[in-house]
Design a protein around this motif. Structure first.
Motif, PDB file in Angstrom:
ATOM      1  N   TYR A 118       0.827  -1.213   0.000  1.00 12.78           N
ATOM      2  CA  TYR A 118       0.000   0.000   0.000  1.00 12.78           C
ATOM      3  C   TYR A 118       0.860   1.261   0.000  1.00 12.78           C
ATOM      4  CZ  TYR A 118      -4.519  -2.111  -0.159  1.00 12.78           C
ATOM      5  OH  TYR A 118      -5.633  -2.767  -0.615  1.00 12.78           O
ATOM      6  N   MET A 119       2.051   1.177   0.561  1.00 17.83           N
ATOM      7  CA  MET A 119       2.968   2.316   0.448  1.00 17.83           C
ATOM      8  C   MET A 119       3.341   2.525  -1.007  1.00 17.83           C
ATOM      9  SD  MET A 119       5.265   2.283   3.942  1.00 17.83           S
ATOM     10  CE  MET A 119       6.348   1.010   3.433  1.00 17.83           C
ATOM     11  N   MET A 120       3.570   1.439  -1.731  1.00 19.63           N
ATOM     12  CA  MET A 120       3.910   1.543  -3.150  1.00 19.63           C
ATOM     13  C   MET A 120       2.739   2.106  -3.941  1.00 19.63           C
ATOM     14  SD  MET A 120       7.062   0.626  -3.457  1.00 19.63           S
ATOM     15  CE  MET A 120       7.301   1.361  -1.857  1.00 19.63           C
ATOM     16  N   LEU A 121       1.496   1.684  -3.611  1.00 21.05           N
ATOM     17  CA  LEU A 121       0.319   2.243  -4.279  1.00 21.05           C
ATOM     18  C   LEU A 121       0.224   3.745  -4.024  1.00 21.05           C
ATOM     19  CD1 LEU A 121      -2.345  -0.511  -3.592  1.00 21.05           C
ATOM     20  CD2 LEU A 121      -1.384   0.135  -5.812  1.00 21.05           C
ATOM     21  N   GLY A 122       0.535   4.171  -2.805  1.00 19.71           N
ATOM     22  CA  GLY A 122       0.521   5.596  -2.498  1.00 19.71           C
ATOM     23  C   GLY A 122       1.502   6.364  -3.373  1.00 19.71           C
ATOM     24  N   LEU A 123       2.651   5.779  -3.625  1.00 15.90           N
ATOM     25  CA  LEU A 123       3.634   6.428  -4.500  1.00 15.90           C
ATOM     26  C   LEU A 123       3.139   6.472  -5.948  1.00 15.90           C
ATOM     27  CD1 LEU A 123       6.919   4.928  -3.023  1.00 15.90           C
ATOM     28  CD2 LEU A 123       6.135   7.300  -2.850  1.00 15.90           C
ATOM     29  N   VAL A 124       2.424   5.444  -6.378  1.00 17.85           N
ATOM     30  CA  VAL A 124       1.844   5.454  -7.729  1.00 17.85           C
ATOM     31  C   VAL A 124       0.817   6.576  -7.858  1.00 17.85           C
ATOM     32  CG1 VAL A 124       0.381   4.160  -9.344  1.00 17.85           C
ATOM     33  CG2 VAL A 124       2.278   3.009  -8.171  1.00 17.85           C
TER      34      VAL A 124
END
Length: 102
Positions: free
Chosen positions: A94-100
């Motif tokens: 979910y941290m990676m999704l936030g960056l996307v």
């Protein structure tokens, strides 16, 4: 890092932009200087949403302080399993999704 809000935001992005969809690979959105585990290249946005990326829950729940570090270090870890083959709770996805979304 509210997972429900992140999920809503990424689904809204799916609706607004046809280039962003669950099957798109994470590496198409985020560049990593190096990738330790080559399976990271197989992770798609759907894997992140469904906790099927293979990322271990390395940093626990205190993700706001760790977001900047995550972008560079997440490519330097071993995945627990090949993306899409298992499910295991992970804040990192979910941290990676936030960056996307950014």
């Amino acid at each position: 890092c509210s997972k429900p809000l992140t999920a809503i935001a990424i689904y809204q992005q799916f609706q607004r932009d046809p280039r962003v969809h669950p099957g798109r690979k994470l590496v198409e959105f985020l560049s990593f200087p190096t990738i330790h585990d080559p399976r990271v290249s197989d992770i798609d946005l759907g894997h992140l949403l469904d906790h099927q990326s293979g990322y271990e829950n390395y940093w626990g729940d205190d993700c706001l302080d760790k977001l900047a570090a995550a972008r560079t270090s997440i490519a330097n870890v071993d995945l627990l399993f090949a993306p899409g083959t298992q499910t295991d709770y992970s804040n990192e996805g979910y941290m990676m999704l936030g960056l996307v979304i950014e």
